[in-house]
Design a protein around this motif. Structure first.
Motif, short mmCIF file in Angstrom:
data_model
loop_
_atom_site.label_atom_id
_atom_site.label_comp_id
_atom_site.label_asym_id
_atom_site.label_seq_id
_atom_site.Cartn_x
_atom_site.Cartn_y
_atom_site.Cartn_z
N TYR A 1 0.61 -7.06 -13.04
CA TYR A 1 1.86 -7.24 -12.32
C TYR A 1 2.93 -7.69 -13.32
CZ TYR A 1 -0.85 -6.88 -8.03
OH TYR A 1 -1.66 -6.41 -7.02
N PRO B 1 -0.74 -9.75 -3.00
CA PRO B 1 -0.94 -8.30 -3.01
C PRO B 1 -1.51 -7.76 -1.70
CG PRO B 1 -1.77 -9.31 -5.03
CD PRO B 1 -1.48 -10.42 -4.09
N ILE C 1 6.36 -3.05 -6.23
CA ILE C 1 5.84 -3.87 -5.14
C ILE C 1 7.03 -4.39 -4.35
CG2 ILE C 1 3.77 -4.49 -6.43
CD1 ILE C 1 5.06 -7.21 -7.03
N VAL D 1 3.48 -2.89 -10.56
CA VAL D 1 2.03 -3.07 -10.61
C VAL D 1 1.41 -1.83 -11.24
CG1 VAL D 1 1.69 -2.13 -8.29
CG2 VAL D 1 -0.05 -3.62 -9.30
#
Length: 812
Positions: A160, A236, A196, A183
């Protein structure tokens, strides 16, 4: 129950004196090839990997300022040397990560110019993998857009990437900041970068870490150039962001250029405050665990697969640090003192008698004696050598020799921030016929690294005395006047402003009650302590004399358990520590191994250490960042200095003690307040007001303007009021409208807004961008705008410590 056991353990540790083996040694590792900042680091298997960064030896920003090193160290054999690995396009501020035994490199900053040329920035989109087995790099799919001043973490096999900007060309102000986070699935052979959920922030110079299957983002700098302490966590599983507890710290800079990492089930971070924090189980508060020996920013905090963290390199007090420090989170020994020792070879003949002085990260050592005979004061024995030991890089620099040879004197720091000087006072000299106490004042200018031609003089010859800084002046206590083989002790106390325009004055009420020389001296809570030393008829003084600067009165203090001559006295953690020296046993001098601590709350001395792992009797001890620093020369080998750094209380919740005032606080005063302080040092009769005759021709117009009631005198209050009215109007340098255009305010803003690579310096192009932005803010007048508040880490010259002479510096 756990709290009670922890408290009991702490009380036992602090009540019982420690022996030579009861220390944590968190720095057994060899230094990196050189000090670096803004680099990448990771641990894979048994090795610590360090990639690129900005080097301190090359000023400015260029390809030449990038570290050429990609190295690793086997943590199982810390005595081994760093191993050089194949470098791939060196850069600074990259993210370096480890996953399944391999090293991953993401983004970073490079330059298209060489040293001396205008800076051309080049943020990178590179993403690559290093295989430690084959020692080769493999390029992976590039980032969608170049990104530097970022950070990244691996959570459940995915990288990330958060924060940063795309810095290209020469104009820093036009660089776009990244508003997205990305990501990449490391387990996929055909991976690609995907966005993301958009972060609820836009910032850089931040810290990113993995903990509890989440991505944690701490601190950093916002687009408005504000340092932010906000913390956010990304989940996540739900693709959502939540806010966490804000970063803690004494300084505004505590949340800037920090580093974080998950280790042993705990989320940890540290920064310029030098305190390691962990997130509590409820994830609602940061809990201080312990202090590092060296506080650092622009560092990397990484961890092994167990419970050991490593604080790697970075910047400490504006110096580039090449060291690695380990913190064991599972040891539960945060109260155990920390110790680090290192030798420093230097090209000199001196073996004793130096005049040491500490300021910032620099320990200066002036003069001394090249004979091991403690009674040899021949002209050939006393030397003019001078050195600067860098405590951050652990290097040494030979300085120009003193104007003339001297030993057993003292030193202190004075002068305006932009041109401060160390003054070497008195001591023992031998002009040719016989040795004697000296009355000389030698001035070493820090900025030009040279001695001035003029030589000042004390009111009289003096040696083996102590000097402390208090109330904008140097106070000189005790000592003796040596003439040939005779001489006597001095009770008279002198006070000197450090200004060549003003001679030292005698402070009658401050005459030391118990005459002594070669004693320990320190200031604690506004009081001067004189401990030990040699008194009348060469007897060791048991009495402790305490002078209250505010009350202008002496009092008797509590005597330590062992009376000693040639001791060192230093303040750490609000206590006095007494180390080294000699006691008289059966009529003979004998080294004292123990270190005692005086607590002003209980008014009692205790034995802090029965014995240190080195010969404390032959070393000077001074305070260094609320730690105890020991310095001495090798008793057998010529040209070897020994330095040790001891933290007697690493479980403390604060890092360092704010200076009480005086010339130590040069970096916290505005230009106006510094002018007032400088003028008041010219108050020769101490009546709190100035006449035109006292200040001389240069400052007479200022005194005339300040003298509001026209009585021929200007008081401190009148001078302060005049300085305030003559200050520039509110301008682009402050947010509070104070108009404080002091150098520290201007420098703070310039660094925050325009130090693109965060190396603590501004090159030509960065300065141009800074002045262009200032011009844009004041098209018609000096108004509007806003800077950041706060000061950066202390720099050399803003604080000073004049240590007592080591045991072998004077005749017995």
């Amino acid at each position: 129950m756990l709290l009670r056991l922890t408290l009991l353990t702490f009380l036992l540790l602090t009540a019982m004196p420690l022996s030579a083996g009861d220390f944590k040694r968190p720095m057994p590792f060899p230094n990196l090839p050189e000090g670096i900042s803004s680099f990448g680091a990771a641990v894979a298997g048994d090795h610590l990997y360090v990639f690129g960064g900005h080097v301190g030896r090359i000023p400015g920003n260029s390809q030449d300022s990038l570290s050429p090193h990609f190295v690793r160290l086997n943590l199982k054999t810390p005595d081994a040397a760093w191993e050089t690995l194949p470098m791939q396009n060196s850069s600074q501020s990259p993210a370096i990560l480890a996953w399944e035994g391999k090293i991953y490199r993401v983004g970073g900053l490079s330059f298209d110019n060489r040293q001396g040329e205008a800076t051309v920035y080049h943020s990178l989109d590179e993403f690559s993998r290093f295989d430690p087995e084959t020692k080769s790099w493999t390029n992976l799919p590039s980032l969608p857009k170049p990104r530097s001043s970022l950070d990244a973490a691996v959570v459940d096999g995915k990288v990330y990437v958060v924060g940063g900007w795309n810095l290209q060309g020469t104009n820093v102000m036009e660089a776009p900041w990244h508003e997205d986070a990305l990501v990449y699935n490391l387990a996929s052979d055909k991976g690609e970068w995907k966005p993301i959920a958009k972060p609820p922030f836009v910032k850089r110079a931040l810290a990113v870490a993995a903990h509890d299957h989440k991505v944690w983002v701490l601190g950093g700098m916002t687009q408005s150039n504000q340092i932010t302490s906000l913390v956010h966590a990304y989940d996540p599983k739900t693709d959502t962001w939540t806010e966490g507890p804000a970063v803690k710290g004494k300084s505004q800079f505590a949340a800037f250029a920090l580093s974080a990492f998950g280790c042993g089930g705990k989320l940890c971070y540290t920064g310029s405050d030098g305190i390691l924090y962990t997130l509590d189980e409820g994830k609602s508060e940061w809990v201080p665990e312990e202090r590092l020996l060296y506080p650092r920013s622009f560092l990397r905090l990484v961890a092994d697969e167990g419970s050991t963290l490593f604080a790697v390199a970075g910047i400490s007090r504006s110096a580039y640090v090449p060291t690695v420090e380990a913190i064991d989170l599972a040891a539960d020994k945060h109260a155990v003192p920390k110790l680090s020792e290192w030798p420093v070879p230097f090209a000199g003949k001196v073996v004793q008698g130096q005049i040491p002085f500490l300021t910032g990260n620099s320990l200066y050592a002036f003069g001394g004696n090249n004979s091991r005979n403690p009674h040899d004061f021949s002209k050939e024995a006393i030397v003019d050598e001078a050195y600067r030991f860098d405590l951050a890089t652990r290097a040494v620099e030979k300085l120009p020799p003193l104007p003339s040879a001297v030993q057993s004197g003292a030193a202190f720091l004075a002068g305006e921030r932009i041109d401060q000087s160390i003054y070497v006072l008195g001591g023992i000299a031998n002009p040719g016929e016989k040795y004697q106490s000296a009355d000389t004042i030698f001035r070493y200018r820090l900025r030009s690294k040279g001695w001035t031609d003029e030589v000042g003089h004390l009111p009289g010859p003096r040696s083996m005395f102590s000097v402390v800084s208090q109330g904008e002046a140097a106070w000189i206590f005790g000592g003796s006047q040596v003439t040939g083989h005779g001489g006597g002790l001095i009770a008279e106390t002198w006070k000197w402003s450090g200004s060549p325009e003003t001679p030292a004055e005698v402070v009658t009420e401050a005459a030391i009650p118990t005459r002594r020389r070669s004693f320990g001296a320190a200031v604690l809570n506004g009081k001067f302590y004189a401990v030990g030393g040699l008194g009348e008829e060469s007897t060791i003084v048991d009495a402790v004399d305490v002078y209250d600067f505010e009350a202008k009165a002496w009092a008797k203090g509590t005597s330590p358990k062992v009376a000693r001559v040639f001791p060192s006295l230093a303040v750490a953690g609000g206590k006095l520590y007494l180390s080294g020296g000699f006691a008289k046993v059966d009529g003979h001098f004998q080294k004292v191994d123990s270190v005692e601590a005086f607590d002003p709350q209980s008014n009692a001395w205790t034995v802090a250490f029965e014995k240190l792992p080195f010969d404390a009797a032959s070393r000077t001890m001074v305070e260094y960042q609320d730690r105890l620093l020991f310095y001495g020369l090798d008793p057998e080998k010529e040209g070897i200095a020994h330095i040790a750094l001891l933290d007697p209380a690493p479980e403390s919740r604060d890092y360092g003690v704010e200076p009480a005032g005086g010339m130590d606080r040069g970096n916290t005063r505005s230009a106006g307040s510094e002018l007032v302080a400088r003028l008041m040092r010219m108050d020769r009769n101490g009546d709190g007001q100035l006449t035109k005759d006292e200040v001389g021709e240069r400052f007479r117009p200022l005194i005339e303007r300040a003298d509001a009631n026209k009585d021929g005198f200007a008081t401190k209050e009148e001078i302060e009021a005049s300085a305030a009215t003559e200050s520039p109007p509110a301008g682009p340098f402050t947010t509070d409208g104070s108009g404080d255009r002091s150098p520290e305010r201007m420098a703070a803003r310039a660094l925050e807004e325009h130090d693109a690579n965060k190396d603590g310096k501004l090159d030509r192009s960065e300065l141009e961008a800074y002045f262009q932005s200032r011009a844009a803010e004041r098209p018609m007048r000096r108004g509007g705008g806003g800077s950041r508040e706060g000061n950066g880490p202390p720099r050399e010259g803003t604080t000073g410590t004049a240590p007592a002479s080591p045991p072998a510096t004077a005749p017995r």
